[in-house]
Motif scaffolding. Structure first.
Motif, PDB file in Angstrom:
ATOM      1  N   ARG A   1       0.836  -1.197   0.000  1.00  0.00           N
ATOM      2  CA  ARG A   1       0.000   0.000   0.000  1.00  0.00           C
ATOM      3  C   ARG A   1       0.871   1.248   0.000  1.00  0.00           C
ATOM      4  NH1 ARG A   1      -1.447   3.400   3.747  1.00  0.00           N
ATOM      5  NH2 ARG A   1      -0.407   2.208   5.351  1.00  0.00           N
ATOM      6  N   ARG A   2       1.864   1.203   0.898  1.00  0.00           N
ATOM      7  CA  ARG A   2       2.683   2.404   1.002  1.00  0.00           C
ATOM      8  C   ARG A   2       3.411   2.723  -0.286  1.00  0.00           C
ATOM      9  NH1 ARG A   2       3.734   0.793   6.329  1.00  0.00           N
ATOM     10  NH2 ARG A   2       5.432  -0.489   5.570  1.00  0.00           N
ATOM     11  N   SER A   3       4.033   1.679  -0.856  1.00  0.00           N
ATOM     12  CA  SER A   3       4.814   1.980  -2.058  1.00  0.00           C
ATOM     13  C   SER A   3       3.885   2.420  -3.178  1.00  0.00           C
ATOM     14  CB  SER A   3       5.640   0.763  -2.464  1.00  0.00           C
ATOM     15  OG  SER A   3       4.761  -0.302  -2.728  1.00  0.00           O
ATOM     16  N   GLY A   4       2.679   1.876  -3.196  1.00  0.00           N
ATOM     17  CA  GLY A   4       1.714   2.276  -4.231  1.00  0.00           C
ATOM     18  C   GLY A   4       1.431   3.763  -4.157  1.00  0.00           C
ATOM     19  N   GLN A   5       1.268   4.215  -2.930  1.00  0.00           N
ATOM     20  CA  GLN A   5       0.938   5.628  -2.767  1.00  0.00           C
ATOM     21  C   GLN A   5       2.066   6.507  -3.307  1.00  0.00           C
ATOM     22  OE1 GLN A   5       1.010   6.536   1.383  1.00  0.00           O
ATOM     23  NE2 GLN A   5       2.089   8.391   0.840  1.00  0.00           N
ATOM     24  N   TYR A   6       3.309   6.075  -3.094  1.00  0.00           N
ATOM     25  CA  TYR A   6       4.409   6.891  -3.592  1.00  0.00           C
ATOM     26  C   TYR A   6       4.586   6.776  -5.088  1.00  0.00           C
ATOM     27  CZ  TYR A   6       5.501   8.685   0.812  1.00  0.00           C
ATOM     28  OH  TYR A   6       5.401   9.370   1.983  1.00  0.00           O
ATOM     29  N   THR A   7       4.215   5.607  -5.615  1.00  0.00           N
ATOM     30  CA  THR A   7       4.324   5.468  -7.070  1.00  0.00           C
ATOM     31  C   THR A   7       3.381   6.454  -7.735  1.00  0.00           C
ATOM     32  OG1 THR A   7       4.432   3.150  -6.526  1.00  0.00           O
ATOM     33  CG2 THR A   7       4.529   3.709  -8.836  1.00  0.00           C
ATOM     34  N   MET A   8       2.220   6.613  -7.091  1.00  0.00           N
ATOM     35  CA  MET A   8       1.250   7.551  -7.662  1.00  0.00           C
ATOM     36  C   MET A   8       1.866   8.949  -7.722  1.00  0.00           C
ATOM     37  SD  MET A   8      -2.487   8.325  -6.146  1.00  0.00           S
ATOM     38  CE  MET A   8      -1.885   9.347  -4.823  1.00  0.00           C
ATOM     39  N   ASN A   9       2.420   9.364  -6.594  1.00  0.00           N
ATOM     40  CA  ASN A   9       3.076  10.674  -6.562  1.00  0.00           C
ATOM     41  C   ASN A   9       4.175  10.738  -7.607  1.00  0.00           C
ATOM     42  OD1 ASN A   9       1.590  11.697  -4.555  1.00  0.00           O
ATOM     43  ND2 ASN A   9       2.998  11.121  -2.907  1.00  0.00           N
ATOM     44  N   HIS A  10       4.886   9.618  -7.674  1.00  0.00           N
ATOM     45  CA  HIS A  10       6.036   9.529  -8.535  1.00  0.00           C
ATOM     46  C   HIS A  10       5.645   9.798  -9.993  1.00  0.00           C
ATOM     47  CE1 HIS A  10      10.068   8.094  -9.254  1.00  0.00           C
ATOM     48  NE2 HIS A  10       9.599   7.465 -10.292  1.00  0.00           N
ATOM     49  N   ASP A  11       4.519   9.207 -10.418  1.00  0.00           N
ATOM     50  CA  ASP A  11       4.087   9.438 -11.807  1.00  0.00           C
ATOM     51  C   ASP A  11       3.707  10.895 -12.018  1.00  0.00           C
ATOM     52  OD1 ASP A  11       4.457   6.839 -12.139  1.00  0.00           O
ATOM     53  OD2 ASP A  11       2.342   6.249 -11.903  1.00  0.00           O
ATOM     54  N   HIS A  12       3.064  11.467 -11.008  1.00  0.00           N
ATOM     55  CA  HIS A  12       2.675  12.873 -11.122  1.00  0.00           C
ATOM     56  C   HIS A  12       3.882  13.754 -11.354  1.00  0.00           C
ATOM     57  CE1 HIS A  12      -1.457  12.933 -10.498  1.00  0.00           C
ATOM     58  NE2 HIS A  12      -1.479  12.606  -9.214  1.00  0.00           N
ATOM     59  N   SER A  13       4.991  13.346 -10.740  1.00  0.00           N
ATOM     60  CA  SER A  13       6.135  14.257 -10.721  1.00  0.00           C
ATOM     61  C   SER A  13       6.558  14.663 -12.121  1.00  0.00           C
ATOM     62  CB  SER A  13       7.309  13.593 -10.010  1.00  0.00           C
ATOM     63  OG  SER A  13       7.773  12.522 -10.791  1.00  0.00           O
ATOM     64  N   LYS A  14       6.295  13.819 -13.077  1.00  0.00           N
ATOM     65  CA  LYS A  14       6.709  14.149 -14.438  1.00  0.00           C
ATOM     66  C   LYS A  14       5.992  15.393 -14.952  1.00  0.00           C
ATOM     67  CE  LYS A  14       8.883  10.101 -15.500  1.00  0.00           C
ATOM     68  NZ  LYS A  14       9.478   9.783 -14.227  1.00  0.00           N
ATOM     69  N   LYS A  15       4.814  15.637 -14.382  1.00  0.00           N
ATOM     70  CA  LYS A  15       4.029  16.746 -14.946  1.00  0.00           C
ATOM     71  C   LYS A  15       4.360  18.088 -14.309  1.00  0.00           C
ATOM     72  CE  LYS A  15       0.223  13.572 -15.571  1.00  0.00           C
ATOM     73  NZ  LYS A  15      -0.828  13.002 -14.762  1.00  0.00           N
ATOM     74  N   ILE A  16       5.117  18.044 -13.220  1.00  0.00           N
ATOM     75  CA  ILE A  16       5.300  19.283 -12.468  1.00  0.00           C
ATOM     76  C   ILE A  16       5.770  20.469 -13.304  1.00  0.00           C
ATOM     77  CG2 ILE A  16       6.738  20.363 -10.706  1.00  0.00           C
ATOM     78  CD1 ILE A  16       6.268  17.977  -9.013  1.00  0.00           C
ATOM     79  N   PRO A  17       6.812  20.306 -14.129  1.00  0.00           N
ATOM     80  CA  PRO A  17       7.310  21.494 -14.807  1.00  0.00           C
ATOM     81  C   PRO A  17       6.265  22.258 -15.600  1.00  0.00           C
ATOM     82  CG  PRO A  17       8.865  19.733 -14.982  1.00  0.00           C
ATOM     83  CD  PRO A  17       7.637  19.140 -14.384  1.00  0.00           C
ATOM     84  N   ASP A  18       5.215  21.590 -16.135  1.00  0.00           N
ATOM     85  CA  ASP A  18       4.240  22.359 -16.919  1.00  0.00           C
ATOM     86  C   ASP A  18       3.199  22.998 -16.008  1.00  0.00           C
ATOM     87  OD1 ASP A  18       5.553  20.787 -18.741  1.00  0.00           O
ATOM     88  OD2 ASP A  18       4.002  19.233 -18.645  1.00  0.00           O
ATOM     89  N   GLY A  19       3.040  22.473 -14.787  1.00  0.00           N
ATOM     90  CA  GLY A  19       1.966  22.950 -13.908  1.00  0.00           C
ATOM     91  C   GLY A  19       2.184  24.399 -13.532  1.00  0.00           C
ATOM     92  N   ALA A  20       1.101  25.089 -13.234  1.00  0.00           N
ATOM     93  CA  ALA A  20       1.235  26.503 -12.878  1.00  0.00           C
ATOM     94  C   ALA A  20       1.323  26.688 -11.374  1.00  0.00           C
ATOM     95  CB  ALA A  20       0.039  27.270 -13.417  1.00  0.00           C
ATOM     96  N   SER A  21       1.264  25.557 -10.628  1.00  0.00           N
ATOM     97  CA  SER A  21       1.116  25.722  -9.185  1.00  0.00           C
ATOM     98  C   SER A  21       2.342  26.372  -8.540  1.00  0.00           C
ATOM     99  CB  SER A  21       0.850  24.377  -8.528  1.00  0.00           C
ATOM    100  OG  SER A  21       1.810  23.460  -8.960  1.00  0.00           O
ATOM    101  N   PHE A  22       3.468  26.410  -9.238  1.00  0.00           N
ATOM    102  CA  PHE A  22       4.650  26.969  -8.585  1.00  0.00           C
ATOM    103  C   PHE A  22       5.058  28.306  -9.176  1.00  0.00           C
ATOM    104  CE2 PHE A  22       5.144  22.340  -8.526  1.00  0.00           C
ATOM    105  CZ  PHE A  22       4.865  22.177  -7.192  1.00  0.00           C
ATOM    106  N   ASP A  23       4.213  28.873 -10.028  1.00  0.00           N
ATOM    107  CA  ASP A  23       4.609  30.101 -10.700  1.00  0.00           C
ATOM    108  C   ASP A  23       5.109  31.154  -9.739  1.00  0.00           C
ATOM    109  OD1 ASP A  23       4.329  29.374 -13.164  1.00  0.00           O
ATOM    110  OD2 ASP A  23       2.465  30.428 -13.637  1.00  0.00           O
ATOM    111  N   LYS A  41      12.152   9.288  -5.217  1.00  0.00           N
ATOM    112  CA  LYS A  41      12.906   8.074  -4.872  1.00  0.00           C
ATOM    113  C   LYS A  41      13.350   8.146  -3.418  1.00  0.00           C
ATOM    114  CE  LYS A  41      14.774   6.451  -9.257  1.00  0.00           C
ATOM    115  NZ  LYS A  41      15.638   7.070 -10.258  1.00  0.00           N
ATOM    116  N   GLU A  42      13.820   9.318  -3.034  1.00  0.00           N
ATOM    117  CA  GLU A  42      14.270   9.502  -1.644  1.00  0.00           C
ATOM    118  C   GLU A  42      13.109   9.236  -0.686  1.00  0.00           C
ATOM    119  OE1 GLU A  42      16.879  10.344   1.514  1.00  0.00           O
ATOM    120  OE2 GLU A  42      17.288   9.920  -0.596  1.00  0.00           O
ATOM    121  N   LEU A  43      11.918   9.714  -1.038  1.00  0.00           N
ATOM    122  CA  LEU A  43      10.749   9.477  -0.181  1.00  0.00           C
ATOM    123  C   LEU A  43      10.451   7.989  -0.074  1.00  0.00           C
ATOM    124  CD1 LEU A  43       8.080  12.218  -0.872  1.00  0.00           C
ATOM    125  CD2 LEU A  43       9.046  11.558   1.307  1.00  0.00           C
ATOM    126  N   GLU A  44      10.617   7.305  -1.189  1.00  0.00           N
ATOM    127  CA  GLU A  44      10.358   5.864  -1.187  1.00  0.00           C
ATOM    128  C   GLU A  44      11.358   5.157  -0.264  1.00  0.00           C
ATOM    129  OE1 GLU A  44       9.616   3.079  -4.930  1.00  0.00           O
ATOM    130  OE2 GLU A  44       9.073   5.171  -5.304  1.00  0.00           O
TER     131      GLU A  44
END
Length: 628
Positions: A1-23, A41-44
């Motif tokens: 369960r735990r690793s699954g939750q981080y994998t989810m985050n992990h996949d999201h991470s690829k999208k960060i640079p286009d997101g506007a949330s950090f403008d 990876k460090e979180l995992e």
């Protein structure tokens, strides 16, 4: 369960640079897919290391404060608790303190007093509840608001009034108009950090003129601005250079200044409050920092950094800092767990065999030590404020906020953080070989400092994704600008000088009054002459007497010239060797400014003595070793 939750985050991470949330914070300046990869990876790895231990751990509860409680706590921390409550009559000292504040600092205090006052009225307490306007009447003639921003000069005029009443014009008064003109006169480049003027005042002026411009740059280590401190002739003051009684004042001022800065920039500044939990009272991992140091000082008197922390860093460095992926590649989890248990049993007995410890395991143990602290290294109170630095509009303001936050950390946390950041910089210095750039190191270390197990994992995990980039950026800032962060801004040191001067004047008045009442026939004139003699007759104008009780030449009269620096005076004493052997080395002793308008201040070698003498003519000058 735990690793699954981080994998989810992990996949999201690829999208960060286009997101506007950090403008707003420009966080994606430093982000690319690879570096976010390192973060997840460090979180995992962290999750894996925790394994089953995680379940037996008591989460640290962060208490949701009642209305007005935060502000009440804030005023206590700022040393202004006598503005309300039973002791509200006894606020003479606070009045001196308030008279030295800048316009924006006063506004921050006023805002909190207002909230506390309203809450107290609601609670219907029987205390005398002050009116905010009364509290500031000494500094402010206008009806009520000190700082609505529309007429800053009203504060200044009434301050001037105060000055003429007691007949002094300090050479470091801090009124708003003066700050404004200083701001206009100073040729400041974008990369100069101005320490002469309150950061919040600078922000207020910037807000009026140009709505905070940001550096928009691409990724890469080299693109962080090369911030620098313009040289200050009266010497740069570092944390550790001042005596404890003055550091206490610095702390209060830094808290008020940081709050004022966050207020001006529209970011909420909330200190978190931890509910006490039961922690281990001995051992190495999971022991409170203060307790660990207490236990270490029995072994090594005077030590300021936990011995295990020092030893782990030494162990990593012993191999070589050129190892590829150092800090990024984890040790083997089961082996790290075993080492951890063995260290607990054998470290203090000195029977632990360090030869068995592989470098990546030592790095994992170092990160484990930081994570396992029962309260985060950046403290429960300020962890959120450190994270929120990413929301400030400009990099300069982010740096200013970090500077004030470092001053606010307890000594043990600050000293340990300093050693950690210096070590991380040494790792980065070998980036050609170890492939660990500033960005990589920040990505790997951020989860260890910022995702704190104790806050109950729910809140952390929900905001994990949003926080990731920002905290990595804050981590990057702390490593890159660590030398600047341990400086006490000059405007704060000047406020301390001003407070000391005002308090001394008040003491003198009180003493004189007592003497007058005791002995009406006292010869006042004679008394004043006697008071003046020691300094005037002993040393002619433009000459200072320097004492050096630890050296063979114990005292010397020094003629001040425009160019004479503190380091040259120390060198002059050291060159006067007589019969007894000189045991102290140049780097161990410093010239100190003692008394007058400062408790005690260790001078940097480049301090121009004539400028400093003009700032504090009543000081004594002593050469001595720096207290560890």
């Amino acid at each position: 369960r735990r690793s699954g939750q981080y994998t989810m985050n992990h996949d999201h991470s690829k999208k960060i640079p286009d997101g506007a949330s950090f403008d707003r914070s420009g966080s994606q300046d430093s982000l690319d897919e690879l570096s976010m990869d390192d973060y997840w990876k460090e979180l995992e790895n962290i999750h894996e290391t925790r394994g089953n231990n995680h379940e037996e751990r008591v989460a640290l509860v962060v208490k949701e404060p009642d209305e007005g409680e935060l502000e009440e706590e804030w005023l206590k921390e700022a040393g202004l608790s006598n503005l309300f409550g039973e002791s509200s009559g006894d606020s003479q000292e606070s009045m001196v303190f308030l008279s030295t504040l800048t316009r924006t600092q006063k506004a921050a205090v006023e805002k909190r007093v207002e909230t506390v006052t309203q809450t107290m009225r609601k609670r219907n307490k029987q205390h005398q509840i002050p009116d905010v306007r009364d509290i500031f009447r000494l500094q402010n003639d206008s009806k009520g608001k000190v700082c609505d921003g529309s007429e800053p000069s009203t504060v200044r005029t009434s301050e001037n009034k105060n000055e003429t009443q007691d007949g002094t014009k300090g050479s470091f008064s801090l009124g708003t108009d003066e700050q404004k003109s200083l701001l206009e006169d100073m040729p400041s480049s974008d990369t100069d950090i101005n320490l002469e003027i309150s950061f919040a005042e600078q922000a207020a002026n910037l807000k009026d003129s140009s709505v905070g411009k940001m550096y928009k740059v691409g990724g890469g280590d080299t693109l962080l601005p090369n911030f620098r401190l313009p040289k200050d002739k009266t010497g740069t003051t570092k944390i550790g250079d001042l005596a404890p009684q003055d550091m206490k004042k610095v702390y209060s001022l830094a808290l008020i200044e940081l709050t004022a800065l966050y207020d001006i920039l529209g970011t909420e500044f909330k200190q978190q409050k931890a509910v006490k939990i039961k922690t281990k009272d001995s051992g190495l991992f999971g022991v409170p920092l203060s307790l660990l140091l207490e236990q270490d000082q029995k072994k090594v008197p005077g030590t300021k950094i936990p011995l295990i922390f020092q030893k782990l860093i030494a162990q990593i460095e012993e191999t070589t800092l050129e190892t590829e992926g150092l800090l990024r590649i984890p040790g083997v989890a089961t082996r790290v767990k075993g080492l951890c248990q063995e260290l607990e049993a054998k470290f203090y007995e000195g029977t632990f065999n360090w030869e068995n410890v592989k470098q990546h395991d030592a790095a994992s143990l170092l990160k484990l030590f930081i994570r396992e602290l029962p309260q985060p290294l950046l403290t429960v109170e300020y962890l959120k404020a450190f994270q929120d630095v990413q929301n400030l509009p400009t990099r300069k303001q982010q740096l200013q906020a970090l500077n004030l936050l470092v001053i606010l950390l307890p000594e043990a946390n600050r000293d340990t953080l300093k050693v950690l950041l210096e070590f991380l910089q040494r790792v980065i210095d070998h980036r050609d070989k170890n492939k660990m750039t500033l960005k990589n190191v920040a990505m790997v270390m951020a989860p260890n400092l910022f995702t704190f197990h104790g806050f109950g994992s729910k809140t952390i995990e929900q905001s994990e994704f949003v926080m990731a980039a920002g905290t990595a950026n804050v981590m990057r800032f702390m490593i890159q600008y660590q030398k600047l962060l341990w400086t006490i801004p000059k405007f704060i040191v000047n406020q301390v000088r001003k407070q000391n001067t005002e308090s001394q004047k008040k003491e003198k008045k009180d003493k004189a009054m007592k003497k007058l009442l005791k002995k009406m026939a006292y010869d006042r004139e004679k008394h004043e002459k006697q008071e003046k003699t020691p300094n005037d007759t002993d040393v002619p104008q433009g000459v200072i007497r320097v004492q050096a009780p630890h050296l063979s030449k114990v005292s010397m009269a020094i003629q001040l010239t425009e160019e004479l620096k503190a380091g040259e005076i120390v060198a002059r004493f050291l060159s006067q060797k007589s019969g007894n052997v000189q045991t102290l080395k140049k780097e161990e002793i410093f010239l100190y400014e003692i008394g007058g308008n400062i408790g005690e201040r260790c001078l940097d070698d480049d301090t121009y003595m004539k400028d400093l003498y003009q700032l504090n003519p009543n000081a004594e000058w002593v050469i001595k070793p720096k207290q560890s």
